[in-house]
Design an enzyme around this catalytic site. Structure first.
Site, PDB file in Angstrom:
ATOM      1  N   LYS A   1     -14.345  50.960  -3.272  1.00  0.00           N
ATOM      2  CA  LYS A   1     -13.891  50.569  -4.452  1.00  0.00           C
ATOM      3  C   LYS A   1     -13.944  49.140  -4.876  1.00  0.00           C
ATOM      4  O   LYS A   1     -15.162  48.810  -5.002  1.00  0.00           O
ATOM      5  CB  LYS A   1     -12.186  50.731  -4.647  1.00  0.00           C
ATOM      6  CG  LYS A   1     -11.755  52.022  -3.838  1.00  0.00           C
ATOM      7  CD  LYS A   1     -12.311  53.266  -4.584  1.00  0.00           C
ATOM      8  CE  LYS A   1     -12.246  54.584  -3.857  1.00  0.00           C
ATOM      9  NZ  LYS A   1     -11.012  54.808  -3.298  1.00  0.00           N
TER      10      LYS A   1
ATOM     11  N   TYR B   1      -2.503  57.476  -0.865  1.00  0.00           N
ATOM     12  CA  TYR B   1      -3.552  57.994  -1.192  1.00  0.00           C
ATOM     13  C   TYR B   1      -4.105  59.482  -0.535  1.00  0.00           C
ATOM     14  O   TYR B   1      -3.497  59.652   0.495  1.00  0.00           O
ATOM     15  CB  TYR B   1      -4.798  57.059  -0.585  1.00  0.00           C
ATOM     16  CG  TYR B   1      -6.146  57.598  -0.779  1.00  0.00           C
ATOM     17  CD1 TYR B   1      -6.793  57.807  -2.050  1.00  0.00           C
ATOM     18  CD2 TYR B   1      -6.928  57.981   0.361  1.00  0.00           C
ATOM     19  CE1 TYR B   1      -8.099  58.200  -2.087  1.00  0.00           C
ATOM     20  CE2 TYR B   1      -8.062  58.625   0.109  1.00  0.00           C
ATOM     21  CZ  TYR B   1      -8.858  58.845  -1.236  1.00  0.00           C
ATOM     22  OH  TYR B   1      -9.945  59.281  -1.358  1.00  0.00           O
TER      23      TYR B   1
ATOM     24  N   ARG C   1     -23.289  50.940  16.575  1.00  0.00           N
ATOM     25  CA  ARG C   1     -21.893  51.764  16.863  1.00  0.00           C
ATOM     26  C   ARG C   1     -20.745  50.880  17.563  1.00  0.00           C
ATOM     27  O   ARG C   1     -19.884  51.102  17.750  1.00  0.00           O
ATOM     28  CB  ARG C   1     -22.183  52.771  17.595  1.00  0.00           C
ATOM     29  CG  ARG C   1     -20.998  53.772  17.714  1.00  0.00           C
ATOM     30  CD  ARG C   1     -20.924  55.067  18.047  1.00  0.00           C
ATOM     31  NE  ARG C   1     -22.144  55.263  19.310  1.00  0.00           N
ATOM     32  CZ  ARG C   1     -21.716  54.910  20.384  1.00  0.00           C
ATOM     33  NH1 ARG C   1     -20.647  54.530  20.862  1.00  0.00           N
ATOM     34  NH2 ARG C   1     -22.605  55.045  21.594  1.00  0.00           N
TER      35      ARG C   1
ATOM     36  N   ASP D   1      -2.305  49.719   2.905  1.00  0.00           N
ATOM     37  CA  ASP D   1      -3.504  49.906   2.351  1.00  0.00           C
ATOM     38  C   ASP D   1      -3.815  49.196   0.873  1.00  0.00           C
ATOM     39  O   ASP D   1      -2.909  49.387  -0.167  1.00  0.00           O
ATOM     40  CB  ASP D   1      -3.543  51.664   1.812  1.00  0.00           C
ATOM     41  CG  ASP D   1      -4.842  51.923   1.086  1.00  0.00           C
ATOM     42  OD1 ASP D   1      -5.730  51.203   0.401  1.00  0.00           O
ATOM     43  OD2 ASP D   1      -5.237  53.222   1.205  1.00  0.00           O
TER      44      ASP D   1
HETATM   45  C1  LIG Z   1     -10.596  55.602  -2.059  1.00  0.00           C
HETATM   46  C2  LIG Z   1      -9.327  55.360  -1.485  1.00  0.00           C
HETATM   47  C3  LIG Z   1      -9.249  55.528  -0.024  1.00  0.00           C
HETATM   48  C4  LIG Z   1     -10.239  56.156   0.636  1.00  0.00           C
HETATM   49  O1  LIG Z   1     -11.520  55.666   0.826  1.00  0.00           O
HETATM   50  P1  LIG Z   1     -13.017  56.180   1.107  1.00  0.00           P
HETATM   51  O2  LIG Z   1     -13.923  54.981   0.939  1.00  0.00           O
HETATM   52  O3  LIG Z   1     -13.292  57.401  -0.027  1.00  0.00           O
HETATM   53  O4  LIG Z   1     -12.930  56.954   2.407  1.00  0.00           O
HETATM   54  C5  LIG Z   1      -8.153  54.998   0.637  1.00  0.00           C
HETATM   55  N1  LIG Z   1      -7.255  54.504  -0.004  1.00  0.00           N
HETATM   56  C6  LIG Z   1      -7.429  54.210  -1.452  1.00  0.00           C
HETATM   57  C7  LIG Z   1      -6.072  53.630  -2.143  1.00  0.00           C
HETATM   58  C8  LIG Z   1      -8.367  54.527  -1.986  1.00  0.00           C
HETATM   59  O5  LIG Z   1      -8.345  54.380  -3.362  1.00  0.00           O
END
Ligand SMILES: *Cc1c(COP(=O)(O)O)cnc(C)c1O
Length: 384
Positions: free
Chosen positions: A200, A103, A49, A175
């Site tokens: 992703k 998102y 952690r 992001d």
């Molecule tokens: C999927 C996604 C997230 C969140 O990610 P998780 O791993 O599902 O928590 C944030 N931003 C974008 C653009 C995403 O596609």
């Protein structure tokens, strides 16, 4: 591996941040699953952690190197990365300016959790620099953007936003999930914090849930101070799998991007398609801007079927392309935003943000383009 040397992106993917197997000289990083480490007379007090087990510490170096940043941290999900980052830089009475096209999970986190912490926020009315400027207040501490955005692939001018923020002493975060570090390095344009849903492209095989943030040593330390309390770390088993996946990040994303470009051009000319959203197309309103801040246009695109074709039936008729809520895997997937990310909006609200029932978001994989075209064609013919 000497991370100070300017290495090529595929070499970074393959080698930076390896844990050396000094005992047996194995070719890959050993997996350290220990949740208990020597405590007395050691420089680093390691604990899962604390985000500093050997696998966590070393994989962070790969992510930092890919984004050209000094440091990075890995989290249990993309949302853990976003929430820990926000809570590290925003406290009671502070204000966040955040892009309107974002998102869905991030939108929910802001709307549902910020009021509990007394953190204020404003969603911009658009994605141009003037829209961000209009939303800034005296107490604004952070501006958060997403480009390309989901699902219409709008492009925000990263330079414009960071210049504006710097002139007012405000930090910026992005992001960068949709582009991945292979197609966009926001640090080059002055962004302070780069975050990814590693679920992703980093993972890329639809079998890992993880997140990451990259930034300066000082900013990452600031996130760490909060994260050690919130506790959103990733298990070392998954960290190890993520390292394995990231070795092919460059190869995968480049192949997917190439496929997406070909398919975007093909769909753009297709009789059954009324519109294609892809920053690589000259018809995209921010195509020129995209060429100045993206190395490749990415592997995500959206398109609208002609009104005669039922988008739901179309997706059910696909045989190769899966219908899936997530994205960025090596396999191609499609989804209707009006049934998923934007399902909670009214049809009028959806129309206002440009999301019709005919819109389909396409996460392009590594398959052969000819087979993907054939699948789309047979599904269209099946329902006409
Ligand atoms: C999927 C996604 C997230 C969140 O990610 P998780 O791993 O599902 O928590 C944030 N931003 C974008 C653009 C995403 O596609």
């Amino acid at each position: 591996m000497d991370t100070n040397k300017k290495l090529g992106v595929n070499t970074i993917c393959t080698h930076v941040g390896e844990v050396k197997d000094k005992q047996f000289k194995g070719a890959v990083s050993p997996m350290y699953l220990s949740s208990s480490y020597e405590f007395l007379d050691v420089d680093v007090k390691r604990y899962p952690r604390y985000f500093n087990t050997p696998n966590q510490e070393f994989l962070s170096k790969k992510i930092a190197a890919l984004e050209g940043m000094e440091a990075a941290m890995i989290f249990g999900s993309g949302m853990a990365a976003i929430s820990h980052m926000f809570l590290a830089f925003l406290q009671k009475g502070d204000h966040l300016v955040v892009q309107n096209t974002l998102y869905g999970g991030t939108v929910n986190f802001i709307k549902e959790e910020f009021p509990k912490y007394g953190i204020e926020y404003t969603f911009t009315s658009g994605y141009k620099a003037k829209d961000f400027e209009a939303a800034i207040q005296e107490n604004t501490k952070l501006i958060h953007i997403e480009t390309p955005s989901n699902p219409l692939l709008t492009i925000t001018d990263i330079r414009d936003v960071t210049e504006l923020a710097k002139s007012k002493d405000i930090l910026t975060s992005i992001d960068n999930t949709f582009a991945s570090p292979i197609n966009q390095n926001p640090k080059e344009f002055g962004i302070d914090l780069v975050m990814h849903s590693a679920t992703k492209y980093f993972g890329g095989h639809s079998d890992i849930c993880a997140g990451a943030v990259a930034g300066s040593e000082i900013n990452i330390q600031r996130i760490w101070e909060v994260s050690k309390n919130l506790g959103g770390s990733l298990s070392d088993m998954t960290v190890w799998m993520l390292e394995r996946s990231m070795k092919t990040l460059g190869l995968r994303v480049k192949a997917q991007t190439k496929n997406a470009f070909k398919l975007a051009k093909w769909l753009n000319k297709h009789n059954n398609v009324s519109k294609v959203y892809y920053p690589g197309l000259k018809s995209h309103p921010e195509h020129k801007l995209a060429t100045t801040q993206m190395k490749g246009f990415g592997a995500m695109l959206s398109f609208e079927l002609k009104p005669e074709l039922d988008s739901h039936k179309f997706q059910k008729a696909l045989k190769l392309i899966k219908s899936s809520m997530s994205l960025a895997g090596v396999e191609s997937t499609m989804i209707s935003p009006h049934l998923t990310s934007h399902a909670l909006l009214t049809p009028q609200e959806r129309e206002a943000v440009g999301i019709s029932d005919q819109l389909i978001r396409f996460s392009v994989g590594i398959e052969d383009v000819a087979d993907l075209k054939e699948d789309i064609e047979q599904a269209m013919n099946d329902i006409i």
